[in-house]
Design a protein around this motif. Structure first.
Motif, PDB file in Angstrom:
ATOM      1  N   VAL A 203      53.097  35.400  46.038  1.00  0.00           N
ATOM      2  CA  VAL A 203      51.852  35.568  45.281  1.00  0.00           C
ATOM      3  C   VAL A 203      51.025  34.284  45.221  1.00  0.00           C
ATOM      4  O   VAL A 203      49.797  34.329  45.334  1.00  0.00           O
ATOM      5  CB  VAL A 203      52.158  36.103  43.869  1.00  0.00           C
ATOM      6  CG1 VAL A 203      50.988  35.882  42.919  1.00  0.00           C
ATOM      7  CG2 VAL A 203      52.459  37.592  43.941  1.00  0.00           C
ATOM      8  N   PRO A 204      51.648  33.099  45.038  1.00  0.00           N
ATOM      9  CA  PRO A 204      50.813  31.881  45.012  1.00  0.00           C
ATOM     10  C   PRO A 204      49.974  31.702  46.274  1.00  0.00           C
ATOM     11  O   PRO A 204      48.815  31.315  46.203  1.00  0.00           O
ATOM     12  CB  PRO A 204      51.849  30.755  44.863  1.00  0.00           C
ATOM     13  CG  PRO A 204      52.996  31.395  44.170  1.00  0.00           C
ATOM     14  CD  PRO A 204      53.063  32.795  44.715  1.00  0.00           C
ATOM     15  N   GLY A 205      50.561  31.987  47.438  1.00  0.00           N
ATOM     16  CA  GLY A 205      49.799  31.871  48.686  1.00  0.00           C
ATOM     17  C   GLY A 205      48.670  32.875  48.757  1.00  0.00           C
ATOM     18  O   GLY A 205      47.574  32.570  49.228  1.00  0.00           O
ATOM     19  N   ILE A 206      48.925  34.100  48.273  1.00  0.00           N
ATOM     20  CA  ILE A 206      47.887  35.134  48.260  1.00  0.00           C
ATOM     21  C   ILE A 206      46.749  34.717  47.335  1.00  0.00           C
ATOM     22  O   ILE A 206      45.565  34.856  47.677  1.00  0.00           O
ATOM     23  CB  ILE A 206      48.485  36.483  47.812  1.00  0.00           C
ATOM     24  CG1 ILE A 206      49.523  36.969  48.820  1.00  0.00           C
ATOM     25  CG2 ILE A 206      47.388  37.520  47.629  1.00  0.00           C
ATOM     26  CD1 ILE A 206      50.291  38.191  48.371  1.00  0.00           C
ATOM     27  N   ALA A 207      47.102  34.194  46.165  1.00  0.00           N
ATOM     28  CA  ALA A 207      46.077  33.775  45.201  1.00  0.00           C
ATOM     29  C   ALA A 207      45.225  32.645  45.765  1.00  0.00           C
ATOM     30  O   ALA A 207      43.994  32.648  45.622  1.00  0.00           O
ATOM     31  CB  ALA A 207      46.746  33.343  43.890  1.00  0.00           C
ATOM     32  N   VAL A 208      45.878  31.687  46.422  1.00  0.00           N
ATOM     33  CA  VAL A 208      45.124  30.574  47.024  1.00  0.00           C
ATOM     34  C   VAL A 208      44.172  31.092  48.094  1.00  0.00           C
ATOM     35  O   VAL A 208      42.993  30.713  48.154  1.00  0.00           O
ATOM     36  CB  VAL A 208      46.090  29.535  47.621  1.00  0.00           C
ATOM     37  CG1 VAL A 208      45.338  28.531  48.475  1.00  0.00           C
ATOM     38  CG2 VAL A 208      46.840  28.814  46.508  1.00  0.00           C
ATOM     39  N   GLY A 209      44.658  31.986  48.955  1.00  0.00           N
ATOM     40  CA  GLY A 209      43.814  32.534  50.014  1.00  0.00           C
ATOM     41  C   GLY A 209      42.635  33.316  49.457  1.00  0.00           C
ATOM     42  O   GLY A 209      41.504  33.173  49.945  1.00  0.00           O
TER      43      GLY A 209
END
Length: 285
Positions: A203-209
């Motif tokens: 989820v952190p990577g998705i949120a950053v993207g």
């Protein structure tokens, strides 16, 4: 030198760069938003809140909402496509992953304008897509593709997709395969493992993207101008017009400050989501 001062000394170049190129310019824009426009343009140094109030006029509020809608749609599509691409790259053998990442970021090697103009060639009435449809035998009238909101969304997604691929690839590549193997050994299906293990941990990577694409899209003025053909305005075009066409710097500064506030709010939300995901553990949801 005391040990306590050494980290501060090492951070000094970064702090000076941040202060000179970020804090001071934003501070000047903030101050500029509270002055009046001169009769013949320029700035009249008289304190006023009119520019801030005008930003929330229904006409401009509608442009903000439309810009947020286009940016949100672009970010959502980019996250779906980028996550799928990052998942596929992470699933490949380690020795192939650097080459696949190289191809994913290869569009960045060309100029942003060149990439956007390329979509004009593809989407216009005599472009490659129309000619391809004619070549396969389609005789009907194709819908207008260029100078529409869809063309703008396509351009934004294409230009910012590598950001999402990279941001999603980082947590996917660090995912411990033993965790997913344990889930399957305990009887979970592939979909359940993805939904309850892989997805929450990335989820952190998705949120950053998502935040990357949204923030870059909502203030973009090149893609709406070229692929939208001036048919509608986004907030980036409005800010550009106030500074360079209407010569109304105070109102342009007020619009910019609201845009920056939206971006800061989104970054705070993204940081909160990443923090909760990091402390939320695995298997919930």
């Amino acid at each position: 030198m005391t040990p306590d001062r050494k980290p501060l000394l090492l951070m000094t170049p970064a702090l000076l760069w941040l202060t000179g190129l970020m804090v001071i310019p934003c501070g000047l824009i903030l101050v500029l938003a509270f002055f009046r426009r001169g009769i013949y343009g320029g700035i009249e140094y008289t304190w006023t809140l009119e520019n801030i109030a005008l930003v929330f006029d229904p006409l401009y509020a509608q442009i903000f909402l439309k810009s947020a809608g286009i940016a949100g749609l672009s970010a959502g599509i980019a996250v779906v496509l980028g996550y799928a691409a990052a998942y596929a790259i992470a699933a490949m053998p380690r020795r192939h992953q650097p080459m696949l990442l190289f191809f994913a970021v290869l569009p960045f090697w060309s100029n942003y304008l060149v990439r956007t103009y390329a979509w004009i060639v593809l989407l216009n009435r005599e472009g490659l897509i129309v000619n391809l449809a004619r070549w396969v035998g389609y005789e009907g009238e194709l819908p207008q593709m260029l100078y529409t909101e869809s063309a703008v969304v396509i351009g934004l997604v294409y230009n910012y997709l590598p950001f999402v691929i990279l941001s999603c690839y980082a947590p996917l590549s660090r995912l411990n395969p033993e965790v997913t193997e344990a889930s399957r050994d305990l009887g979970a299906s592939g979909w359940t493992t993805f939904r309850r293990i892989t997805l929450p941990m990335t989820v952190p990577g998705i949120a950053v993207g998502f935040v990357f694409v949204f923030v870059l899209s909502i203030g973009n003025f090149v893609t709406p101008a070229l692929l939208g053909g001036g048919q509608f305005q986004m907030i980036g075009n409005l800010v550009y017009a106030q500074f360079l066409t209407a010569n109304d710097w105070p109102f342009g500064a007020a619009l910019s400050m609201v845009l920056i506030a939206i971006m800061l709010g989104l970054l705070m939300v993204q940081a909160t989501v990443a923090e909760r995901a990091a402390g939320g553990g695995v298997g919930r949801g």
